[in-house]
Design a protein around this motif. Structure first.
Motif, PDB file in Angstrom:
ATOM      1  N   UNK A  91       3.372  41.909  54.735  1.00  0.00           N
ATOM      2  CA  UNK A  91       2.345  42.939  54.775  1.00  0.00           C
ATOM      3  C   UNK A  91       1.084  42.478  54.059  1.00  0.00           C
ATOM      4  N   UNK A  92       1.258  41.741  52.973  1.00  0.00           N
ATOM      5  CA  UNK A  92       0.127  41.215  52.210  1.00  0.00           C
ATOM      6  C   UNK A  92      -0.729  40.311  53.098  1.00  0.00           C
ATOM      7  N   UNK A  93      -0.095  39.411  53.809  1.00  0.00           N
ATOM      8  CA  UNK A  93      -0.811  38.489  54.696  1.00  0.00           C
ATOM      9  C   UNK A  93      -1.512  39.261  55.805  1.00  0.00           C
ATOM     10  N   UNK A  94      -0.783  40.185  56.415  1.00  0.00           N
ATOM     11  CA  UNK A  94      -1.341  40.928  57.542  1.00  0.00           C
ATOM     12  C   UNK A  94      -2.487  41.831  57.116  1.00  0.00           C
ATOM     13  N   UNK A  95      -2.358  42.485  55.965  1.00  0.00           N
ATOM     14  CA  UNK A  95      -3.445  43.332  55.464  1.00  0.00           C
ATOM     15  C   UNK A  95      -4.691  42.515  55.184  1.00  0.00           C
ATOM     16  N   UNK A  96      -4.526  41.334  54.593  1.00  0.00           N
ATOM     17  CA  UNK A  96      -5.682  40.486  54.294  1.00  0.00           C
ATOM     18  C   UNK A  96      -6.385  40.071  55.582  1.00  0.00           C
ATOM     19  N   UNK A  97      -5.635  39.757  56.593  1.00  0.00           N
ATOM     20  CA  UNK A  97      -6.209  39.354  57.871  1.00  0.00           C
ATOM     21  C   UNK A  97      -7.017  40.496  58.492  1.00  0.00           C
ATOM     22  N   UNK A  98      -6.436  41.702  58.485  1.00  0.00           N
ATOM     23  CA  UNK A  98      -7.128  42.862  59.055  1.00  0.00           C
ATOM     24  C   UNK A  98      -8.358  43.208  58.233  1.00  0.00           C
ATOM     25  N   UNK A  99      -8.200  43.257  56.913  1.00  0.00           N
ATOM     26  CA  UNK A  99      -9.310  43.616  56.035  1.00  0.00           C
ATOM     27  C   UNK A  99     -10.453  42.606  56.135  1.00  0.00           C
ATOM     28  N   UNK A 100     -10.111  41.340  56.288  1.00  0.00           N
ATOM     29  CA  UNK A 100     -11.142  40.302  56.417  1.00  0.00           C
ATOM     30  C   UNK A 100     -11.926  40.499  57.712  1.00  0.00           C
ATOM     31  N   UNK A 101     -11.226  40.848  58.788  1.00  0.00           N
ATOM     32  CA  UNK A 101     -11.906  41.127  60.058  1.00  0.00           C
ATOM     33  C   UNK A 101     -12.838  42.322  59.911  1.00  0.00           C
ATOM     34  N   UNK A 102     -12.373  43.342  59.192  1.00  0.00           N
ATOM     35  CA  UNK A 102     -13.195  44.529  58.963  1.00  0.00           C
ATOM     36  C   UNK A 102     -14.449  44.171  58.170  1.00  0.00           C
ATOM     37  N   UNK A 103     -14.288  43.357  57.141  1.00  0.00           N
ATOM     38  CA  UNK A 103     -15.424  42.939  56.317  1.00  0.00           C
ATOM     39  C   UNK A 103     -16.422  42.152  57.161  1.00  0.00           C
ATOM     40  N   UNK A 104     -15.935  41.250  58.001  1.00  0.00           N
ATOM     41  CA  UNK A 104     -16.815  40.456  58.851  1.00  0.00           C
ATOM     42  C   UNK A 104     -17.586  41.328  59.837  1.00  0.00           C
ATOM     43  N   UNK A 105     -16.987  42.473  60.202  1.00  0.00           N
ATOM     44  CA  UNK A 105     -17.653  43.392  61.131  1.00  0.00           C
ATOM     45  C   UNK A 105     -18.666  44.274  60.421  1.00  0.00           C
ATOM     46  N   UNK A 106     -18.773  44.124  59.096  1.00  0.00           N
ATOM     47  CA  UNK A 106     -19.765  44.866  58.347  1.00  0.00           C
ATOM     48  C   UNK A 106     -19.265  46.110  57.654  1.00  0.00           C
ATOM     49  N   UNK A 107     -17.956  46.242  57.500  1.00  0.00           N
ATOM     50  CA  UNK A 107     -17.375  47.421  56.870  1.00  0.00           C
ATOM     51  C   UNK A 107     -17.062  47.182  55.394  1.00  0.00           C
ATOM     52  N   UNK A 108     -17.031  48.254  54.635  1.00  0.00           N
ATOM     53  CA  UNK A 108     -16.744  48.200  53.200  1.00  0.00           C
ATOM     54  C   UNK A 108     -15.238  48.323  52.987  1.00  0.00           C
ATOM     55  N   UNK A 109     -14.581  47.217  52.691  1.00  0.00           N
ATOM     56  CA  UNK A 109     -13.119  47.224  52.556  1.00  0.00           C
ATOM     57  C   UNK A 109     -12.642  47.961  51.316  1.00  0.00           C
ATOM     58  N   UNK A 110     -13.571  48.343  50.440  1.00  0.00           N
ATOM     59  CA  UNK A 110     -13.195  49.079  49.234  1.00  0.00           C
ATOM     60  C   UNK A 110     -13.235  50.602  49.458  1.00  0.00           C
ATOM     61  N   UNK A 111     -13.672  51.019  50.640  1.00  0.00           N
ATOM     62  CA  UNK A 111     -13.757  52.454  50.931  1.00  0.00           C
ATOM     63  C   UNK A 111     -12.413  52.976  51.433  1.00  0.00           C
ATOM     64  N   UNK A 112     -12.172  54.252  51.176  1.00  0.00           N
ATOM     65  CA  UNK A 112     -10.936  54.889  51.635  1.00  0.00           C
ATOM     66  C   UNK A 112     -10.850  54.891  53.158  1.00  0.00           C
ATOM     67  N   UNK A 113     -11.997  55.058  53.807  1.00  0.00           N
ATOM     68  CA  UNK A 113     -12.013  55.120  55.271  1.00  0.00           C
ATOM     69  C   UNK A 113     -11.552  53.808  55.898  1.00  0.00           C
ATOM     70  N   UNK A 114     -12.068  52.702  55.372  1.00  0.00           N
ATOM     71  CA  UNK A 114     -11.699  51.396  55.931  1.00  0.00           C
ATOM     72  C   UNK A 114     -10.251  51.055  55.585  1.00  0.00           C
ATOM     73  N   UNK A 115      -9.830  51.424  54.391  1.00  0.00           N
ATOM     74  CA  UNK A 115      -8.432  51.206  54.010  1.00  0.00           C
ATOM     75  C   UNK A 115      -7.514  51.906  55.002  1.00  0.00           C
TER      76      UNK A 115
END
Length: 216
Positions: A91-115
Protein backbone atom coordinates in the motif's frame (compact mmCIF):
# COMPACT_ATOMS: atom_id res chain seq x y z
CA UNK A 1 -24.62 -4.92 16.47
CA UNK A 2 -22.90 -6.13 13.29
CA UNK A 3 -23.48 -2.72 11.67
CA UNK A 4 -21.79 -1.02 14.63
CA UNK A 5 -18.84 -3.39 14.38
CA UNK A 6 -18.53 -2.67 10.65
CA UNK A 7 -18.61 1.10 11.25
CA UNK A 8 -15.95 0.84 13.96
CA UNK A 9 -13.82 -1.45 11.81
CA UNK A 10 -14.16 0.94 8.89
CA UNK A 11 -12.98 3.86 11.03
CA UNK A 12 -9.97 1.90 12.31
CA UNK A 13 -9.05 0.81 8.80
CA UNK A 14 -9.17 4.41 7.57
CA UNK A 15 -6.90 5.45 10.45
CA UNK A 16 -4.45 2.79 9.33
CA UNK A 17 -4.59 4.05 5.76
CA UNK A 18 -4.09 7.62 7.03
CA UNK A 19 -0.90 6.56 8.82
CA UNK A 20 0.48 4.91 5.70
CA UNK A 21 -0.52 7.91 3.58
CA UNK A 22 1.33 10.38 5.78
CA UNK A 23 4.47 8.27 5.55
CA UNK A 24 3.99 7.87 1.80
CA UNK A 25 3.69 11.64 1.26
CA UNK A 26 6.41 12.79 3.63
CA UNK A 27 8.74 9.88 2.89
CA UNK A 28 10.88 7.92 5.32
CA UNK A 29 14.33 9.18 6.20
CA UNK A 30 17.17 7.23 4.57
CA UNK A 31 14.62 5.10 2.69
CA UNK A 32 12.39 7.18 0.43
CA UNK A 33 12.10 10.91 -0.37
CA UNK A 34 8.99 13.05 -0.04
CA UNK A 35 6.45 13.09 -2.85
CA UNK A 36 7.61 16.54 -3.88
CA UNK A 37 11.20 15.33 -4.20
CA UNK A 38 10.13 12.18 -6.03
CA UNK A 39 8.08 14.18 -8.52
CA UNK A 40 10.81 16.75 -9.15
CA UNK A 41 13.24 13.95 -9.93
CA UNK A 42 11.05 13.12 -12.95
CA UNK A 43 10.08 16.69 -13.83
CA UNK A 44 13.59 18.17 -13.74
CA UNK A 45 14.34 17.22 -17.35
CA UNK A 46 11.57 19.45 -18.64
CA UNK A 47 9.16 16.75 -19.73
CA UNK A 48 5.48 17.58 -19.78
CA UNK A 49 3.93 16.45 -16.46
CA UNK A 50 1.86 13.80 -18.23
CA UNK A 51 5.00 12.35 -19.84
CA UNK A 52 6.94 12.51 -16.59
CA UNK A 53 4.04 10.82 -14.80
CA UNK A 54 4.08 7.97 -17.32
CA UNK A 55 7.80 7.45 -16.71
CA UNK A 56 7.33 7.59 -12.94
CA UNK A 57 4.51 5.04 -12.97
CA UNK A 58 6.44 2.70 -15.24
CA UNK A 59 9.47 2.86 -12.97
CA UNK A 60 7.45 2.40 -9.78
CA UNK A 61 5.77 -0.69 -11.24
CA UNK A 62 9.15 -2.04 -12.33
CA UNK A 63 10.42 -1.63 -8.79
CA UNK A 64 7.89 -4.21 -7.65
CA UNK A 65 9.93 -6.85 -9.47
CA UNK A 66 13.12 -5.86 -7.69
CA UNK A 67 13.86 -7.93 -4.62
CA UNK A 68 14.62 -5.72 -1.68
CA UNK A 69 12.85 -2.61 -2.92
CA UNK A 70 11.39 -1.87 0.50
CA UNK A 71 13.76 -3.88 2.62
CA UNK A 72 13.99 -2.43 6.09
CA UNK A 73 11.62 0.49 6.21
CA UNK A 74 13.07 2.22 9.23
CA UNK A 75 11.38 2.26 12.59
CA UNK A 76 8.19 0.95 14.08
CA UNK A 77 5.08 2.81 13.02
CA UNK A 78 2.17 1.72 15.20
CA UNK A 79 -1.08 1.49 13.33
CA UNK A 80 -4.48 1.69 15.02
CA UNK A 81 -5.37 -1.41 13.04
CA UNK A 82 -3.47 -4.57 12.29
CA UNK A 83 -2.43 -4.65 8.65
CA UNK A 84 0.16 -7.31 7.82
CA UNK A 85 3.57 -5.94 6.91
CA UNK A 86 3.50 -7.23 3.35
CA UNK A 87 0.14 -5.57 2.67
CA UNK A 88 1.08 -2.29 4.32
CA UNK A 89 4.34 -2.06 2.41
CA UNK A 90 2.55 -2.68 -0.89
CA UNK A 91 0.00 0.00 0.00
CA UNK A 92 2.91 2.33 0.77
CA UNK A 93 4.34 1.87 -2.72
CA UNK A 94 0.98 2.19 -4.42
CA UNK A 95 -0.03 5.30 -2.46
CA UNK A 96 3.27 7.00 -3.31
CA UNK A 97 2.76 6.25 -6.99
CA UNK A 98 -0.79 7.65 -6.99
CA UNK A 99 0.10 10.68 -4.88
CA UNK A 100 3.09 11.47 -7.10
CA UNK A 101 0.83 11.40 -10.18
CA UNK A 102 -1.58 13.73 -8.39
CA UNK A 103 1.24 16.13 -7.51
CA UNK A 104 2.49 16.13 -11.10
CA UNK A 105 -1.04 17.02 -12.23
CA UNK A 106 -0.90 20.10 -10.02
CA UNK A 107 -2.78 18.90 -6.95
CA UNK A 108 -1.93 19.49 -3.29
CA UNK A 109 -1.17 16.05 -1.85
CA UNK A 110 -1.36 17.47 1.67
CA UNK A 111 -5.05 18.37 1.31
CA UNK A 112 -7.84 16.15 2.62
CA UNK A 113 -9.53 16.23 -0.79
CA UNK A 114 -6.53 14.84 -2.66
CA UNK A 115 -5.87 12.27 0.05
CA UNK A 116 -9.42 11.01 -0.48
CA UNK A 117 -8.87 10.89 -4.26
CA UNK A 118 -5.74 8.81 -3.71
CA UNK A 119 -7.80 6.39 -1.61
CA UNK A 120 -10.53 6.18 -4.24
CA UNK A 121 -7.94 5.43 -6.92
CA UNK A 122 -6.41 2.75 -4.72
CA UNK A 123 -9.84 1.24 -4.07
CA UNK A 124 -10.89 1.29 -7.71
CA UNK A 125 -13.52 4.04 -7.38
CA UNK A 126 -13.76 6.20 -10.50
CA UNK A 127 -14.04 9.98 -10.69
CA UNK A 128 -17.64 9.60 -11.87
CA UNK A 129 -18.44 7.53 -8.79
CA UNK A 130 -16.81 10.17 -6.60
CA UNK A 131 -18.97 12.90 -8.18
CA UNK A 132 -22.11 10.85 -7.50
CA UNK A 133 -21.09 10.19 -3.88
CA UNK A 134 -20.13 13.82 -3.29
CA UNK A 135 -23.53 14.91 -4.54
CA UNK A 136 -22.31 18.38 -5.46
CA UNK A 137 -23.21 19.88 -8.79
CA UNK A 138 -19.85 20.34 -10.46
CA UNK A 139 -21.32 20.06 -13.93
CA UNK A 140 -20.47 17.25 -16.31
CA UNK A 141 -16.85 16.87 -15.25
CA UNK A 142 -14.91 17.47 -12.04
CA UNK A 143 -11.96 19.83 -12.55
CA UNK A 144 -8.72 20.10 -10.61
CA UNK A 145 -9.66 23.59 -9.41
CA UNK A 146 -12.95 22.25 -8.04
CA UNK A 147 -11.36 19.50 -5.96
CA UNK A 148 -10.37 21.80 -3.12
CA UNK A 149 -14.00 22.91 -2.85
CA UNK A 150 -15.33 19.46 -2.02
CA UNK A 151 -16.83 19.87 1.46
CA UNK A 152 -15.61 17.85 4.44
CA UNK A 153 -18.97 16.13 4.93
CA UNK A 154 -18.78 14.82 1.38
CA UNK A 155 -15.24 13.54 1.96
CA UNK A 156 -16.45 11.59 5.00
CA UNK A 157 -19.06 9.89 2.82
CA UNK A 158 -16.51 8.98 0.17
CA UNK A 159 -13.99 7.75 2.75
CA UNK A 160 -16.60 5.47 4.30
CA UNK A 161 -17.20 3.92 0.91
CA UNK A 162 -13.44 3.50 0.45
CA UNK A 163 -13.16 1.82 3.85
CA UNK A 164 -15.90 -0.66 3.10
CA UNK A 165 -14.34 -1.37 -0.31
CA UNK A 166 -11.07 -2.27 1.42
CA UNK A 167 -12.85 -4.33 4.06
CA UNK A 168 -14.43 -6.35 1.27
CA UNK A 169 -11.03 -6.76 -0.39
CA UNK A 170 -9.06 -7.74 2.71
CA UNK A 171 -11.83 -9.27 4.79
CA UNK A 172 -12.55 -8.47 8.43
CA UNK A 173 -10.74 -11.58 9.62
CA UNK A 174 -7.27 -12.88 8.95
CA UNK A 175 -5.72 -10.28 6.67
CA UNK A 176 -7.03 -7.40 8.75
CA UNK A 177 -7.34 -8.05 12.47
CA UNK A 178 -9.03 -5.12 14.14
CA UNK A 179 -8.59 -6.48 17.65
CA UNK A 180 -4.82 -6.06 17.86
CA UNK A 181 -2.21 -3.39 17.47
CA UNK A 182 0.52 -4.62 15.20
CA UNK A 183 3.33 -2.35 14.06
CA UNK A 184 3.71 -1.44 10.42
CA UNK A 185 7.05 -2.78 9.28
CA UNK A 186 8.32 -2.58 5.74
CA UNK A 187 8.75 -5.93 4.10
CA UNK A 188 10.62 -6.96 0.99
CA UNK A 189 8.59 -6.67 -2.15
CA UNK A 190 10.10 -9.49 -4.13
CA UNK A 191 9.86 -10.25 -7.83
CA UNK A 192 6.29 -10.27 -9.08
CA UNK A 193 4.61 -9.60 -5.73
CA UNK A 194 1.46 -7.55 -6.43
CA UNK A 195 3.00 -6.50 -9.75
CA UNK A 196 -0.18 -6.94 -11.77
CA UNK A 197 -2.31 -5.01 -9.30
CA UNK A 198 0.23 -2.20 -9.05
CA UNK A 199 0.33 -1.91 -12.84
CA UNK A 200 -3.48 -1.63 -12.95
CA UNK A 201 -3.45 0.99 -10.18
CA UNK A 202 -0.76 2.95 -12.01
CA UNK A 203 -2.88 3.09 -15.15
CA UNK A 204 -5.89 4.07 -13.06
CA UNK A 205 -3.93 6.89 -11.42
CA UNK A 206 -2.79 8.27 -14.78
CA UNK A 207 -6.34 8.15 -16.14
CA UNK A 208 -7.77 9.82 -13.03
CA UNK A 209 -5.39 12.77 -12.89
CA UNK A 210 -4.46 13.31 -16.53
CA UNK A 211 -7.56 12.18 -18.43
CA UNK A 212 -10.67 12.23 -16.24
CA UNK A 213 -9.87 15.49 -14.44
CA UNK A 214 -9.73 18.73 -16.36
CA UNK A 215 -7.00 21.20 -15.47
CA UNK A 216 -9.47 24.06 -14.99
Amino acid sequence: MSETINVNSNAKLLKGLDTIYQKAVHGIEFVSPSIEELAMDYLKNGDHPSVAARKMIKFQVAKCTTSGFITGLCGWITLPVSIPANISSVLYVQMRMIACAAYMAGLDVHSDQVQTLVYTCLAGISVNEVIKMVGVNFGEKLTISMIKRIPGAALVKVNKSVGFRFMTKFGTKGLVNFGKLVPFIGAVISGGLDLAETRVIGERAYKMFFVDLKSN
